[in-house]
Design a protein around this motif. Structure first.
Motif, mmCIF file in Angstrom:
data_model
loop_
_atom_site.group_PDB
_atom_site.id
_atom_site.type_symbol
_atom_site.label_atom_id
_atom_site.label_comp_id
_atom_site.label_asym_id
_atom_site.label_seq_id
_atom_site.Cartn_x
_atom_site.Cartn_y
_atom_site.Cartn_z
ATOM 1 N N SER A 198 69.218 -2.151 -69.589
ATOM 2 C CA SER A 198 70.234 -3.091 -70.063
ATOM 3 C C SER A 198 69.828 -3.670 -71.411
ATOM 4 O O SER A 198 68.678 -3.561 -71.834
ATOM 5 C CB SER A 198 70.417 -4.218 -69.039
ATOM 6 N N GLY A 199 70.780 -4.331 -72.065
ATOM 7 C CA GLY A 199 70.488 -5.044 -73.307
ATOM 8 C C GLY A 199 69.809 -4.171 -74.333
ATOM 9 O O GLY A 199 70.315 -3.110 -74.713
ATOM 10 N N GLN A 200 68.653 -4.612 -74.805
ATOM 11 C CA GLN A 200 67.884 -3.874 -75.798
ATOM 12 C C GLN A 200 67.473 -2.488 -75.294
ATOM 13 O O GLN A 200 67.191 -1.588 -76.087
ATOM 14 C CB GLN A 200 66.633 -4.681 -76.157
#
Length: 853
Positions: free
Chosen positions: A69-71
């Motif tokens: 997720s995210g980065q």
């Protein structure tokens, strides 16, 4: 149907031969908020593809804890690449190198008994399968064959640098796993130093690729590349240069040798956030990777273009202009002063290289010469047929555009002053010129303008456009910070275990950040400490006295105590700068899979000189034929290299270590026939365990050319045990910062030895760009930077600790996305000296390439 093929010596995308320029861009080194802009910046260079590493340990953050997720959302990154029209060479490891922590291998893998990294071995392969089960389906969903950007998938990375017992069999297993998890596009394995077989070249269904890193100023670049083009051609494979130098002059030289893919490594720079840095980056023995990850690529760590971007666009334009003609071309080799490719359909592409610091004149053909500027390479077409216009042409300027339709063609050239194009036309022709272009006797000259050539077959428009020059550096405003908010002494530790033996941090579940070993120690009569297997950055405090920080490469470390106390609080802090990204036997912590922290502590109470009293010879029985007796290393022989064995019996029991002062030879040490280790100039101390009365100590002295053995000391004492161990990572730092009391202060700010301070900058001024650069002036500090709830990385303010050097970037700056600074910037400042660490000045903004000072 979409397809990717390695068809003989061609790389075909959807049935069309292609030459691809591939820029390395790693999502884990660029903030997610900037992925789209950074990908667009690569596309603006004219590059066709991205080289994308996917580090295993970035996604499996702890055993069986996965994060995409995210980065870490690699799927989103691939979607953005597709939207930008860029293809992707996906490189999921399992090992990636990339100057990243452990080369991407999780730090806990070596804790499994019998597991052998990067070997055709069931324990390791079972772990790799867990990773492939996660990553390969993601890559499979985004393959070019299914409408996505992934055109090639690399299994393993530069295996020929590593002592793999069965490289072909190992890579074969990885390839089968990739196919099982849905990979349809071609699989490749790159040779890091050109050994195609040891890189896995015997595995079926895996194409060999090469990483070429020649000297940019070498006259041998073409011969170097031609060697591999010929070797791969014999295997009916194209020359895929998955990594190479960044200079476009060198890329041109490789292109004319028949490369179908050119991947200048780190053409798009970035930075190592969190704890992604590694040790053992190329060159120095103990190199610490910097927070900024920058080898001088076209895009700097902030995403700004460097001057070579002009050359990038020019090369990409030529590749696109020649298209399949170039992608199916056949290398000719040396052609007079040039190197040549026979283009598909006729004509040639010549490379004229000038490595001197002055312009030279060179022949394009017998009647046409060109000035080759200093330190440059020109790629020029010779006798290029344009059938639709009934013309063949030879030029002294680089082709940057070519459009052909029945009966007409348009060719564009990037001119550098006066340019000549020689034409071959059958029958009558006429010319209509614009600008300063002139046409006479089938020769067109000029620098800016165009000419329309009309023949009996069709028409050809030649366009002369002055070559772009690098724009001047953008004006920047840098300002110094004169005040900040500072805390008093702070701590940021989480208890891991209590009353334990000293052991590596990974065995305690600490894989990054720092570990602190603490105990109440009896130091009566103690003159120093031997720390067993110490890495990476060691700080010892006795009571309130700090001995200063030192970098240690995993060997046994001797630290003298200046003023031992009767009883004292003993604290040993081991900071993990990173696990080795390479496999290097010079220091224990440089081996792939080596551990961090300490594995034992010996409090030394007695130091005995041990240079004399050795028996010389391997197996003689002293009772029947007494062997020679003398000093260690003192036996003389005329033969070199030489190995001579020395023996002696231990006369006093107890824990001990050997230390060699000013030695240059290699000493292999054994106890009762069991090898304990090796002493070298890089590892002058060796832990001996617990000696018993009558044990036999054996030392084999190896000297290549008479190197001094040095003075040998036996260090004896008692073991210190019963350690309370605590850890410090991002979570602990964030918690500590929230609880810190800050007061306004003017710079400079001093941090006493053995202490830490928080420094907060609340207002960094208006940010005109997507990134803000922050530089520091001072000495004796390590700064860990936090912003927006993130750990941005670590910067040494002043030189790194003794024993280490900084590699891989400048090392003196932070690059921070402006949106992350809404709540300011926090710096956790730790003093690294026996005196005061001091932060004198903070400089905000300014270009990445501003000189240090």
């Amino acid at each position: 149907m979409r397809s990717v093929e390695l068809a003989g010596t061609e790389l075909r995308i959807d049935g069309v031969p292609r030459v691809l320029l591939c820029a390395s861009l790693f999502p884990f080194r660029v903030p997610r908020e900037q992925w789209r802009d950074r990908i667009a910046a690569v596309a603006r260079l004219g590059y066709h593809a991205l080289d994308v590493y996917v580090p295993w340990n970035f996604h499996e953050t702890e055993p069986d804890i996965w994060d995409f997720s995210g980065q870490r959302d690699i799927e989103h990154f691939l979607e953005l690449a597709r939207a930008a029209g860029l293809l992707v060479l996906a490189r999921p490891g399992p090992y990636i190198c990339s100057e990243w922590d452990g080369g991407g291998l999780p730090a806990w893998l070596p804790l499994t008994d019998g597991l052998r990294l990067r070997q055709n071995e069931p324990r390791y392969l079972a772990e790799v399968e867990r990773w492939f089960r996660r990553i390969m389906p993601i890559l499979a969903r985004h393959q070019h064959t299914r409408g996505g950007p992934v055109m090639l998938v690399q299994v393993e990375n530069e295996l020929d640098f590593f002592d793999c017992d069965d490289p072909g069999g190992y890579v074969e297993v990885l390839a089968r796993s990739a196919r099982t998890h849905g990979i349809e596009v071609p699989l490749v394995a790159c040779a890091g130093q050109g050994d195609i077989v040891r890189a896995g070249g015997t595995a079926t269904d895996v194409a060999a690729a090469v990483n070429l890193y020649p000297d940019d100023d070498s006259s041998d670049v073409e011969r170097h590349a031609a060697h591999y083009e010929e070797a791969l051609r014999k295997q009916d494979l194209p020359l895929l240069v998955t990594e190479t130098n960044r200079l476009h002059r060198t890329l041109k030289r490789l292109l004319v040798c028949g490369a179908r893919l050119l991947g200048p490594y780190l053409q798009a720079s970035g930075w190592n956030g969190e704890y992604g840095t590694a040790v053992n980056n190329w060159g120095d023995v103990l190199g610490f990777m910097t927070h900024d990850y920058d080898f001088g690529g076209v895009l700097d760590p902030a995403g700004a273009e460097r001057p070579d971007a002009v050359e990038a666009r020019r090369l990409a334009a030529l590749v696109d202009a020649l298209g399949p003609r170039l992608a199916a071309a056949v290398p000719v080799g040396e052609y007079g002063p040039a190197y040549a490719l026979d283009l598909h359909g006729g004509g040639q592409l010549l490379s004229l290289t000038n490595l001197a610091d002055a312009d030279i004149s060179a022949e394009v053909d017998e009647s046409l010469t060109v000035t080759v500027p200093a330190a440059s390479c020109l790629l020029l077409v010779r006798d290029l047929p344009l059938p639709g216009a009934g013309v063949r042409l030879t030029a002294t300027a680089e082709l940057t555009g070519l459009a052909e339709r029945p009966g007409e063609a348009v060719a564009t050239f990037a001119t550098r002053g006066h340019t000549e194009i020689q034409l071959t036309v059958s029958g009558d022709w006429s010319a209509q010129t614009e600008g300063d272009v002139r046409a006479d006797t089938l020769r067109v000259t000029g620098s800016n303008g165009s000419v329309l050539i009309t023949t009996a077959v069709g028409a050809l428009r030649l366009v002369f456009e002055p070559a772009q020059t690098p724009p001047p550096a953008r004006p920047t405003t840098a300002y110094a910070v004169t005040s900040a908010h500072v805390s008093g002494p702070v701590g940021a530790w989480r208890t891991v275990t209590e009353r334990t033996a000293a052991q590596p941090l990974e065995r305690l579940g600490v894989y990054c950040g720092a570990g602190r070993y603490r105990t109440a120690a009896d130091l009566r009569g103690v003159t120093g400490l031997v720390l067993r297997s110490a890495a990476d950055v060691i700080d010892v405090q006795v009571a309130s006295t700090s001995l200063g920080w030192v970098a240690s490469g995993g060997g046994d470390l001797w630290l003298p105590l200046p003023d031992p106390a009767q009883d004292a609080d003993l604290i040993i802090t081991a900071r993990i700068w990173g696990h080795s990204n390479f496999d290097d036997g010079r220091l224990p912590a440089l081996r792939l899979g080596s551990l961090r922290g300490i594995a034992g502590v010996l409090a030394v109470t007695d130091i005995t000189r041990l240079s004399e009293g050795w028996l010389v010879g391997p197996d003689a029985d002293p009772s029947s034929a007494p062997p020679p007796r003398g000093g260690l290393g003192g036996w003389m022989t005329a033969c070199f290299p030489q190995t001579i064995r020395y023996r002696r019996v231990v006369d006093r029991p107890g824990p001990a270590a050997l230390r060699v002062k000013e030695g240059q030879a290699r000493l292999d040490v054994a106890l009762n026939g069991t090898v304990l280790g090796t002493i070298t100039p890089l590892t002058p101390v060796l832990w001996l365990d617990d000696l018993r009365q009558g044990d036999e100590l054996t030392v084999d002295v190896h000297r290549a050319w008479g190197e001094p053995t040095g003075d040998v000391e036996l260090l004896r004492g008692r073991l210190i045990e019963g350690w309370d161990v605590a850890a410090q990572g991002t979570a602990e730092l964030l918690t500590a910062r929230r609880g810190a009391d800050l007061v306004a202060a003017e710079l400079p700010v001093a941090v006493p030895a053995g202490q830490a301070r928080w420094l907060h900058l609340g207002d960094l001024g208006p940010a005109s760009d997507a990134n803000v650069t922050v530089r520091f002036r001072g000495a004796g500090l390590l700064a860990t930077a936090l912003a927006g709830g993130r750990n941005l990385g670590r910067v040494w303010i002043g030189p790194p600790p003794p024993g280490a050097t900084l590699r891989g970037g400048r090392g003196d700056l932070l690059v921070i996305p402006a949106p992350w600074l809404r709540d300011g910037l926090d710096l956790y400042l730790e003093s690294t000296t026996t005196g005061m660490g001091q932060l004198d000045e903070i400089i905000i903004d300014g270009p990445i390439d501003a000189p240090s000072g």
